[in-house]
Design an enzyme around this catalytic site. Structure first.
Site, PDB file in Angstrom:
ATOM      1  N   SER A   1      31.125  11.348  50.233  1.00 24.42           N
ATOM      2  CA  SER A   1      29.860  11.535  50.955  1.00 24.42           C
ATOM      3  C   SER A   1      29.978  12.273  52.273  1.00 24.42           C
ATOM      4  CB  SER A   1      29.179  10.180  51.185  1.00 24.42           C
ATOM      5  OG  SER A   1      28.627   9.701  49.976  1.00 24.42           O
TER       6      SER A   1
ATOM      7  N   LYS B   1      27.748  15.244  52.774  1.00 25.97           N
ATOM      8  CA  LYS B   1      26.380  15.172  53.299  1.00 25.97           C
ATOM      9  C   LYS B   1      26.244  15.767  54.699  1.00 25.97           C
ATOM     10  CE  LYS B   1      25.351  11.318  50.273  1.00 25.97           C
ATOM     11  NZ  LYS B   1      25.606   9.892  50.045  1.00 25.97           N
TER      12      LYS B   1
ATOM     13  N   SER C   1      23.939   6.529  53.767  1.00 23.53           N
ATOM     14  CA  SER C   1      24.550   7.504  52.846  1.00 23.53           C
ATOM     15  C   SER C   1      23.742   7.612  51.556  1.00 23.53           C
ATOM     16  CB  SER C   1      26.004   7.114  52.546  1.00 23.53           C
ATOM     17  OG  SER C   1      26.716   8.204  52.022  1.00 23.53           O
TER      18      SER C   1
END
Length: 285
Positions: free
Chosen positions: A59, A62, A120
Protein backbone atom coordinates in the site's frame (compact mmCIF):
# COMPACT_ATOMS: atom_id res chain seq x y z
CA UNK A 1 53.04 24.81 30.95
CA UNK A 2 51.77 25.13 27.41
CA UNK A 3 50.79 21.45 27.37
CA UNK A 4 48.99 21.80 30.70
CA UNK A 5 47.03 24.81 29.48
CA UNK A 6 46.08 23.08 26.21
CA UNK A 7 44.90 19.95 28.04
CA UNK A 8 42.89 22.01 30.47
CA UNK A 9 41.33 23.92 27.60
CA UNK A 10 40.37 20.70 25.87
CA UNK A 11 38.88 19.26 29.03
CA UNK A 12 37.05 22.51 29.75
CA UNK A 13 35.64 22.44 26.26
CA UNK A 14 34.29 18.98 26.91
CA UNK A 15 36.14 17.30 24.04
CA UNK A 16 37.95 13.97 24.08
CA UNK A 17 39.24 11.60 21.44
CA UNK A 18 36.45 9.12 22.20
CA UNK A 19 33.80 11.84 22.00
CA UNK A 20 35.13 13.08 18.67
CA UNK A 21 34.95 9.54 17.34
CA UNK A 22 31.39 9.17 18.64
CA UNK A 23 30.34 12.26 16.69
CA UNK A 24 30.00 10.06 13.61
CA UNK A 25 27.39 7.43 14.52
CA UNK A 26 27.95 3.84 13.39
CA UNK A 27 25.94 2.76 10.35
CA UNK A 28 22.84 0.93 11.64
CA UNK A 29 22.08 -2.69 10.89
CA UNK A 30 18.47 -3.33 9.86
CA UNK A 31 16.52 -6.57 9.49
CA UNK A 32 14.68 -5.52 6.33
CA UNK A 33 16.46 -6.32 3.05
CA UNK A 34 15.58 -2.90 1.63
CA UNK A 35 16.16 0.49 3.18
CA UNK A 36 17.02 4.05 2.21
CA UNK A 37 17.26 7.36 4.07
CA UNK A 38 17.99 10.88 2.88
CA UNK A 39 18.06 14.42 4.15
CA UNK A 40 14.85 15.84 2.70
CA UNK A 41 16.26 19.36 2.52
CA UNK A 42 19.49 18.56 0.68
CA UNK A 43 18.56 15.19 -0.93
CA UNK A 44 21.84 13.83 0.45
CA UNK A 45 21.83 10.05 0.87
CA UNK A 46 22.33 9.06 4.51
CA UNK A 47 21.81 5.29 4.32
CA UNK A 48 21.20 2.62 1.74
CA UNK A 49 20.66 -1.15 1.79
CA UNK A 50 19.34 -2.76 -1.36
CA UNK A 51 18.31 0.80 -2.20
CA UNK A 52 17.85 0.10 -5.90
CA UNK A 53 16.51 -3.44 -5.71
CA UNK A 54 12.99 -3.73 -7.09
CA UNK A 55 10.45 -5.08 -4.59
CA UNK A 56 6.65 -5.24 -4.20
CA UNK A 57 5.44 -2.08 -2.49
CA UNK A 58 2.07 -2.99 -1.00
CA UNK A 59 0.00 0.00 0.00
CA UNK A 60 2.94 2.41 -0.15
CA UNK A 61 1.77 2.53 -3.79
CA UNK A 62 -1.00 4.83 -2.54
CA UNK A 63 1.50 7.66 -2.13
CA UNK A 64 1.63 7.88 -5.91
CA UNK A 65 -2.17 7.48 -6.12
CA UNK A 66 -2.57 10.57 -3.92
CA UNK A 67 0.21 12.43 -5.74
CA UNK A 68 -1.50 11.95 -9.12
CA UNK A 69 -4.86 13.11 -7.76
CA UNK A 70 -3.37 16.22 -6.16
CA UNK A 71 -1.59 17.11 -9.41
CA UNK A 72 -4.84 17.29 -11.42
CA UNK A 73 -5.45 20.67 -13.05
CA UNK A 74 -8.27 22.64 -11.49
CA UNK A 75 -8.64 20.10 -8.70
CA UNK A 76 -11.66 20.69 -6.47
CA UNK A 77 -11.04 18.88 -3.20
CA UNK A 78 -14.66 19.48 -2.19
CA UNK A 79 -16.13 17.83 -5.29
CA UNK A 80 -18.35 14.90 -4.29
CA UNK A 81 -17.97 11.35 -5.52
CA UNK A 82 -20.80 8.82 -5.18
CA UNK A 83 -19.62 5.49 -3.77
CA UNK A 84 -20.34 2.71 -6.26
CA UNK A 85 -21.10 -0.95 -5.53
CA UNK A 86 -18.06 -1.88 -7.64
CA UNK A 87 -15.79 -0.35 -4.99
CA UNK A 88 -17.19 -2.45 -2.14
CA UNK A 89 -17.33 -5.58 -4.32
CA UNK A 90 -13.64 -5.07 -5.08
CA UNK A 91 -12.77 -4.90 -1.37
CA UNK A 92 -14.63 -8.15 -0.70
CA UNK A 93 -13.12 -9.98 -3.67
CA UNK A 94 -9.55 -8.95 -2.77
CA UNK A 95 -9.97 -9.15 1.02
CA UNK A 96 -8.43 -5.69 0.95
CA UNK A 97 -7.94 -2.95 3.53
CA UNK A 98 -10.92 -0.63 3.53
CA UNK A 99 -12.15 2.84 4.43
CA UNK A 100 -15.57 1.16 4.88
CA UNK A 101 -17.18 3.39 2.28
CA UNK A 102 -20.92 2.79 1.98
CA UNK A 103 -22.58 2.44 -1.41
CA UNK A 104 -24.61 5.51 -2.33
CA UNK A 105 -22.82 7.86 0.06
CA UNK A 106 -21.39 11.07 -1.38
CA UNK A 107 -17.80 11.61 -0.28
CA UNK A 108 -15.57 14.55 -1.18
CA UNK A 109 -12.25 14.09 -2.94
CA UNK A 110 -10.51 15.40 0.19
CA UNK A 111 -12.31 12.80 2.30
CA UNK A 112 -11.37 10.06 -0.14
CA UNK A 113 -7.72 11.09 0.25
CA UNK A 114 -8.04 10.71 4.02
CA UNK A 115 -9.72 7.33 3.49
CA UNK A 116 -6.89 6.38 1.16
CA UNK A 117 -3.97 7.39 3.35
CA UNK A 118 -5.15 6.76 6.94
CA UNK A 119 -6.98 3.37 6.99
CA UNK A 120 -5.33 2.52 3.65
CA UNK A 121 -8.69 2.17 1.94
CA UNK A 122 -8.49 0.29 -1.35
CA UNK A 123 -12.12 1.28 -1.91
CA UNK A 124 -11.06 4.94 -1.66
CA UNK A 125 -8.21 4.25 -4.09
CA UNK A 126 -10.66 2.68 -6.56
CA UNK A 127 -13.03 5.65 -6.24
CA UNK A 128 -10.21 8.12 -6.94
CA UNK A 129 -8.94 6.14 -9.93
CA UNK A 130 -12.48 5.97 -11.32
CA UNK A 131 -12.97 9.69 -10.76
CA UNK A 132 -9.68 10.93 -12.21
CA UNK A 133 -9.02 8.43 -14.99
CA UNK A 134 -10.44 9.10 -18.45
CA UNK A 135 -12.61 6.80 -20.52
CA UNK A 136 -16.20 5.73 -21.14
CA UNK A 137 -16.01 2.62 -18.92
CA UNK A 138 -14.80 2.11 -15.38
CA UNK A 139 -12.12 -0.32 -16.60
CA UNK A 140 -10.86 2.25 -19.09
CA UNK A 141 -10.76 4.99 -16.46
CA UNK A 142 -8.83 2.79 -14.03
CA UNK A 143 -6.34 1.82 -16.75
CA UNK A 144 -5.95 5.50 -17.64
CA UNK A 145 -5.31 6.45 -14.01
CA UNK A 146 -2.65 3.77 -13.54
CA UNK A 147 -1.10 5.10 -16.76
CA UNK A 148 -0.90 8.53 -15.11
CA UNK A 149 0.91 6.97 -12.15
CA UNK A 150 3.49 5.45 -14.49
CA UNK A 151 3.78 8.68 -16.48
CA UNK A 152 4.60 10.52 -13.27
CA UNK A 153 7.23 7.93 -12.34
CA UNK A 154 8.84 8.36 -15.76
CA UNK A 155 8.80 12.15 -15.47
CA UNK A 156 10.60 11.80 -12.15
CA UNK A 157 13.23 9.59 -13.78
CA UNK A 158 12.37 6.57 -11.66
CA UNK A 159 13.56 3.67 -13.81
CA UNK A 160 12.99 1.04 -11.13
CA UNK A 161 9.33 1.84 -10.48
CA UNK A 162 6.23 0.49 -12.21
CA UNK A 163 2.59 0.37 -11.20
CA UNK A 164 -0.06 -2.08 -12.35
CA UNK A 165 -2.63 -1.10 -9.72
CA UNK A 166 -4.03 1.97 -7.99
CA UNK A 167 -3.59 0.48 -4.51
CA UNK A 168 -0.65 -1.93 -4.52
CA UNK A 169 -2.68 -5.12 -4.96
CA UNK A 170 -0.40 -6.27 -7.73
CA UNK A 171 -1.15 -8.16 -10.89
CA UNK A 172 2.51 -9.17 -11.08
CA UNK A 173 4.30 -5.99 -12.09
CA UNK A 174 3.82 -3.47 -9.30
CA UNK A 175 7.23 -2.62 -7.90
CA UNK A 176 9.58 0.09 -6.74
CA UNK A 177 12.74 0.51 -4.67
CA UNK A 178 13.53 2.16 -1.34
CA UNK A 179 15.27 5.02 -3.16
CA UNK A 180 12.44 5.58 -5.66
CA UNK A 181 9.68 5.45 -3.06
CA UNK A 182 11.57 7.94 -0.92
CA UNK A 183 11.81 10.30 -3.90
CA UNK A 184 8.08 9.91 -4.61
CA UNK A 185 7.24 10.68 -0.99
CA UNK A 186 9.63 13.64 -0.87
CA UNK A 187 7.94 15.12 -3.92
CA UNK A 188 4.45 14.42 -2.57
CA UNK A 189 5.31 16.09 0.75
CA UNK A 190 5.74 19.39 -1.09
CA UNK A 191 1.94 19.49 -1.36
CA UNK A 192 0.33 21.06 1.73
CA UNK A 193 -2.81 18.91 1.51
CA UNK A 194 -0.76 15.72 1.32
CA UNK A 195 1.40 16.78 4.27
CA UNK A 196 -1.63 17.61 6.35
CA UNK A 197 -3.30 14.27 5.64
CA UNK A 198 -0.35 11.94 6.23
CA UNK A 199 0.55 13.46 9.60
CA UNK A 200 -3.02 13.00 10.88
CA UNK A 201 -3.37 10.25 13.49
CA UNK A 202 -7.15 10.01 13.25
CA UNK A 203 -10.04 11.94 11.76
CA UNK A 204 -13.83 12.03 11.84
CA UNK A 205 -15.35 12.96 8.49
CA UNK A 206 -19.01 13.87 7.95
CA UNK A 207 -20.27 12.36 4.68
CA UNK A 208 -23.62 12.65 2.92
CA UNK A 209 -25.80 9.52 2.72
CA UNK A 210 -27.83 8.58 -0.35
CA UNK A 211 -31.02 9.69 1.46
CA UNK A 212 -29.58 13.17 2.08
CA UNK A 213 -28.65 12.62 5.71
CA UNK A 214 -25.20 12.46 7.23
CA UNK A 215 -22.95 9.91 8.83
CA UNK A 216 -19.57 10.20 10.55
CA UNK A 217 -16.70 8.15 9.22
CA UNK A 218 -13.88 7.61 11.72
CA UNK A 219 -10.49 6.75 10.23
CA UNK A 220 -7.30 5.94 12.14
CA UNK A 221 -3.85 6.08 10.60
CA UNK A 222 -2.14 2.70 10.17
CA UNK A 223 1.21 4.46 10.79
CA UNK A 224 1.43 3.93 14.54
CA UNK A 225 4.82 5.67 14.69
CA UNK A 226 2.97 8.99 14.40
CA UNK A 227 2.22 8.68 18.10
CA UNK A 228 5.41 7.00 19.26
CA UNK A 229 8.36 8.64 17.48
CA UNK A 230 9.01 12.30 18.26
CA UNK A 231 8.78 14.48 15.17
CA UNK A 232 7.14 11.85 12.92
CA UNK A 233 5.12 13.54 10.12
CA UNK A 234 4.18 10.62 7.82
CA UNK A 235 3.89 9.02 5.40
CA UNK A 236 2.49 5.52 4.52
CA UNK A 237 2.50 1.90 5.63
CA UNK A 238 2.28 -1.11 3.37
CA UNK A 239 1.94 -4.84 3.88
CA UNK A 240 1.06 -8.01 2.05
CA UNK A 241 2.08 -11.60 1.46
CA UNK A 242 4.66 -10.60 -1.13
CA UNK A 243 5.47 -7.07 0.06
CA UNK A 244 5.76 -8.17 3.71
CA UNK A 245 5.99 -5.09 5.99
CA UNK A 246 6.86 -1.71 4.46
CA UNK A 247 6.93 1.88 5.63
CA UNK A 248 7.75 5.12 3.89
CA UNK A 249 8.51 7.52 6.72
CA UNK A 250 9.42 11.13 7.46
CA UNK A 251 10.22 13.03 10.62
CA UNK A 252 11.30 16.57 11.45
CA UNK A 253 13.43 17.69 14.37
CA UNK A 254 15.12 21.03 14.85
CA UNK A 255 14.27 22.15 11.33
CA UNK A 256 15.80 19.03 9.75
CA UNK A 257 13.59 16.53 7.93
CA UNK A 258 14.73 12.97 7.41
CA UNK A 259 12.78 10.84 4.94
CA UNK A 260 13.15 7.23 3.91
CA UNK A 261 11.75 3.80 3.18
CA UNK A 262 11.92 0.30 4.61
CA UNK A 263 10.73 -2.57 2.39
CA UNK A 264 10.04 -6.24 3.13
CA UNK A 265 10.60 -6.29 6.89
CA UNK A 266 9.57 -9.71 8.24
CA UNK A 267 7.01 -8.35 10.71
CA UNK A 268 5.58 -5.11 12.07
CA UNK A 269 7.84 -5.03 15.13
CA UNK A 270 10.96 -5.40 12.98
CA UNK A 271 9.71 -2.68 10.64
CA UNK A 272 9.22 -0.28 13.54
CA UNK A 273 12.64 -1.09 15.01
CA UNK A 274 14.33 -0.62 11.63
CA UNK A 275 12.65 2.73 11.00
CA UNK A 276 13.55 4.01 14.46
CA UNK A 277 17.20 3.05 13.91
CA UNK A 278 17.27 4.78 10.54
CA UNK A 279 15.63 7.96 11.79
CA UNK A 280 17.91 8.15 14.83
CA UNK A 281 20.89 7.68 12.52
CA UNK A 282 19.60 10.25 10.06
CA UNK A 283 19.21 12.90 12.73
CA UNK A 284 22.66 12.12 14.19
CA UNK A 285 24.34 12.64 10.81
Amino acid sequence: MTVAVTTAAVLAGGFSASQAQAATPPTPSITAPGGFVMNNGTAATLFGKGADTRRPTGSTTKIMTAKVVLAQRGLNLDAKVTVQKAYSDYIVSKNASSARLIVGDKVTVRQLLYGLMLPSGCDAAYALADKFGTGTTRAARVKSFIGKMNDEARKMGLRNTHFDSFDGISNGSNYSTPRDLTKIASSAMKNTTFRSIVKTRSTTQKVTTKTGGYRNMVWTNTNKMLGTYSGMIGVKTGSGQQAKYCLVFAATRGGKTVIGTVLAAPNEASRTADVKKLLDYGFAR
